[in-house]
Design a protein around this motif. Structure first.
Motif, short mmCIF file in Angstrom:
data_model
loop_
_atom_site.label_atom_id
_atom_site.label_comp_id
_atom_site.label_asym_id
_atom_site.label_seq_id
_atom_site.Cartn_x
_atom_site.Cartn_y
_atom_site.Cartn_z
N SER A 1 57.23 3.87 22.16
CA SER A 1 57.34 4.21 20.74
C SER A 1 58.61 5.00 20.44
CB SER A 1 56.15 5.08 20.33
OG SER A 1 56.22 6.32 21.03
N GLY A 2 59.30 5.47 21.49
CA GLY A 2 60.48 6.31 21.27
C GLY A 2 60.12 7.78 21.15
N ALA A 3 58.82 8.11 21.24
CA ALA A 3 58.41 9.51 21.08
C ALA A 3 58.98 10.39 22.21
CB ALA A 3 56.89 9.62 21.04
N ALA A 4 59.00 9.86 23.43
CA ALA A 4 59.51 10.65 24.57
C ALA A 4 61.02 10.87 24.42
CB ALA A 4 59.20 9.94 25.88
N PHE A 5 61.72 9.84 23.97
CA PHE A 5 63.17 9.96 23.75
C PHE A 5 63.44 11.02 22.68
CE2 PHE A 5 67.16 8.40 21.69
CZ PHE A 5 68.01 8.61 22.76
N ALA A 6 62.68 10.95 21.59
CA ALA A 6 62.84 11.93 20.50
C ALA A 6 62.54 13.33 21.01
CB ALA A 6 61.92 11.57 19.33
N LYS A 7 61.52 13.45 21.87
CA LYS A 7 61.17 14.77 22.43
C LYS A 7 62.34 15.34 23.23
CE LYS A 7 57.62 16.52 22.45
NZ LYS A 7 57.20 17.53 21.44
N PHE A 8 62.98 14.50 24.04
CA PHE A 8 64.11 14.98 24.85
C PHE A 8 65.26 15.41 23.92
CE2 PHE A 8 67.27 14.01 28.52
CZ PHE A 8 67.11 15.29 29.04
N GLN A 9 65.51 14.64 22.87
CA GLN A 9 66.57 15.01 21.92
C GLN A 9 66.27 16.38 21.30
OE1 GLN A 9 66.24 11.43 19.46
NE2 GLN A 9 68.41 11.04 19.83
N GLN A 10 65.00 16.58 20.89
CA GLN A 10 64.62 17.86 20.25
C GLN A 10 64.81 19.03 21.20
OE1 GLN A 10 60.56 16.99 19.30
NE2 GLN A 10 61.15 15.42 17.82
N VAL A 11 64.40 18.83 22.46
CA VAL A 11 64.48 19.94 23.42
C VAL A 11 65.94 20.25 23.75
CG1 VAL A 11 63.90 20.64 25.78
CG2 VAL A 11 62.16 19.62 24.31
N ILE A 12 66.76 19.21 23.87
CA ILE A 12 68.20 19.45 24.12
C ILE A 12 68.77 20.29 22.97
CG2 ILE A 12 70.48 18.34 24.23
CD1 ILE A 12 69.17 16.03 25.75
N ALA A 13 68.45 19.92 21.74
CA ALA A 13 68.96 20.67 20.58
C ALA A 13 68.43 22.10 20.60
CB ALA A 13 68.58 19.97 19.29
N ALA A 14 67.13 22.26 20.93
CA ALA A 14 66.52 23.59 20.93
C ALA A 14 67.15 24.49 22.00
CB ALA A 14 65.01 23.48 21.16
N GLN A 15 67.69 23.88 23.06
CA GLN A 15 68.29 24.67 24.13
C GLN A 15 69.82 24.70 24.02
OE1 GLN A 15 64.88 23.54 27.37
NE2 GLN A 15 66.45 24.97 28.03
N GLY A 16 70.33 24.40 22.83
CA GLY A 16 71.76 24.58 22.55
C GLY A 16 72.64 23.41 22.92
N GLY A 17 72.05 22.32 23.40
CA GLY A 17 72.86 21.16 23.80
C GLY A 17 73.07 20.20 22.64
N ASN A 18 73.96 19.24 22.86
CA ASN A 18 74.24 18.24 21.85
C ASN A 18 73.41 16.98 22.14
OD1 ASN A 18 75.22 16.37 20.11
ND2 ASN A 18 77.36 16.48 20.79
N PRO A 19 72.36 16.72 21.36
CA PRO A 19 71.50 15.56 21.66
C PRO A 19 72.21 14.22 21.49
CG PRO A 19 70.81 16.62 19.61
CD PRO A 19 71.89 17.48 20.18
N ASP A 20 73.35 14.21 20.79
CA ASP A 20 74.07 12.94 20.59
C ASP A 20 74.57 12.35 21.91
OD1 ASP A 20 73.64 13.28 17.93
OD2 ASP A 20 75.66 14.01 17.48
N VAL A 21 74.64 13.20 22.97
CA VAL A 21 75.11 12.67 24.26
C VAL A 21 74.21 11.55 24.76
CG1 VAL A 21 76.19 14.84 25.02
CG2 VAL A 21 73.83 14.34 25.70
N LEU A 22 72.95 11.54 24.29
CA LEU A 22 72.01 10.54 24.80
C LEU A 22 72.30 9.15 24.26
CD1 LEU A 22 68.59 12.44 24.74
CD2 LEU A 22 70.23 12.24 26.59
#
Ligand code: URA
Length: 383
Positions: free
Chosen positions: A251-272
């Motif tokens: 469903s893409g939920a796991a991918f979205a979760k990783f993006q959210q956590v990267i952003a929450a920890q100061g990273g740039n989720p666009d790298v994915l």
């Protein structure tokens, strides 16, 4: 088992233990004994969190030929792994997943004992390995834990029997502590997936979370994530857990979760999705097959060592690594190649050890006239 459990507890209590019992949800962790190309934590933690488990993930650095999740996460520009316990708790509360590095406060006796083990020739002692791993894991404050015990040339445990004994010891310690612990023995005779090297592995993890990753990596990630989900909801059983893991991935939920956590920890989720935002190597070196035949083996330890030589790993904890470099395999064990077929590509920023690494990688591929039996990826479950 009594002695190992007592030792584990004594080591655990030389430091701090995290307590997330005030956060809603079942806390489930995962640990791999380490391998080559093993980026499963970047995939299974988001899958399990997307399926409702709470995943407090304390991660370590790579050493020698094996990689570490902390190094892989730090390849993401801006990603912070040195969070305070309060920050860790807050990301965990909001997203159900947070990654932090090992701190000096966690089982400090382990560091001292590990140094002694080197000097006393007891690095290979199974009870000491079990106590070392479990004392650090138990500090995470989990309810359930899935252990991925790697077996083979690229693993700490070269023999299935030793891996089984280690798994039994660790599962036994967990049980005595009142925790739900399962161990999965998995093949590490050849690298997992195609990418070895930190930024390269982030890319492959991203592809896998978008359901276009390598078959072996996807299979193992679903297996481990399903076990994490089933430990969180034991009443539901493995079949339901497997469905939930597949649904979180598809469903893409796991991918979205990783993006959210990267952003929450100061990273740039666009790298994915924009891989050019990750650190890039400055040159590439291709390795071709010297003859036609079947790939009967790809020695994981040699590939890991070659990647480390290029700068993707370190032989002492103090050394800096280069997140951009590594190896991308083009073929895996069991496949047929022609003379001159490209076997893999080395990604390089410093040419110093390229010749040596190239030779090691070429020799790691065993090519023969007849196909050999390939080993199952999941060898055994200990629970
Ligand atoms: N990993 C650890 O943390 N400790 C050991 O003793 C071996 C592997």
């Amino acid at each position: 088992e009594n002695e190992v459990t007592a030792l584990t507890l004594a080591m655990l209590h030389t430091g701090a233990t995290l307590d997330f019992s005030d956060l809603p949800g079942v806390k489930i962790s995962k640990h791999s004994t380490g391998g080559v190309g093993d980026k499963t934590s970047l995939i299974v933690a988001p899958i399990a969190a997307a399926a409702g488990a709470v995943v407090p993930k304390i991660t370590g650095r790579g050493l020698g030929h094996t990689g570490g999740t902390l190094d892989k996460l730090e390849a993401i520009p801006g990603f912070r792994t040195t969070l305070s316990v309060e920050e860790f708790r807050s990301v965990l509360r909001e997203h159900g997943l947070c990654f932090i590095g090992q701190t000096e406060q966690i089982a400090p006796a382990d560091k001292k004992m590990y140094a002694l083990r080197d000097a006393t020739g007891s690095v290979e002692s199974l009870p000491l390995i079990a106590a070392s791993i479990m004392s650090k894991k138990l500090a995470e404050g989990f309810d359930g834990l899935v252990l991925d015990v790697k077996v083979g040339s690229g693993a700490f445990m070269k023999k299935h029997m030793d891996a089984r004994k280690l798994a039994q010891l660790m599962v036994g310690i967990g049980r005595r502590m009142g925790k739900r612990v399962q161990a999965v023995l998995t093949d590490m005779d050849q690298p997992l997936g195609y990418a070895i090297g930190n930024a390269l592995e982030v890319m492959e993890a991203s592809q896998t979370l978008q359901n276009s990753g390598p078959a072996d990596l996807t299979q193992l990630s679903i297996e481990l994530a399903s076990r994490m989900i089933s430990l969180a909801n034991p009443a539901e059983g493995m079949e339901a857990a497997r469905e939930q893991a597949n649904a979180a991935l598809n469903s893409g939920a796991a991918f979205a979760k990783f993006q959210q956590v990267i952003a929450a920890q100061g990273g740039n989720p666009d790298v994915l999705s924009q891989f050019e935002l990750l650190p890039n190597a400055s040159s590439a070196r291709e390795i071709f097959s010297p003859r036609a035949g079947f790939i009967t083996r790809i020695n994981a330890e040699d590939i890991g060592q070659a990647a480390a030589m290029l700068g993707a790993g370190r032989d002492t904890m103090e050394k800096h690594i280069d997140p951009a470099v590594g190896v991308i395999l083009e073929h895996k064990g069991g496949e047929r190649v022609g003379a001159g077929t490209r076997l893999c590509t080395l990604y390089v920023t410093d040419e110093t050890h390229v010749e040596e690494a190239a030779q090691l990688v070429e020799d790691a591929f065993h090519i023969s006239g007849a196909p050999a039996e390939t080993r199952e990826l999941v060898l055994e479950v200990v629970q």
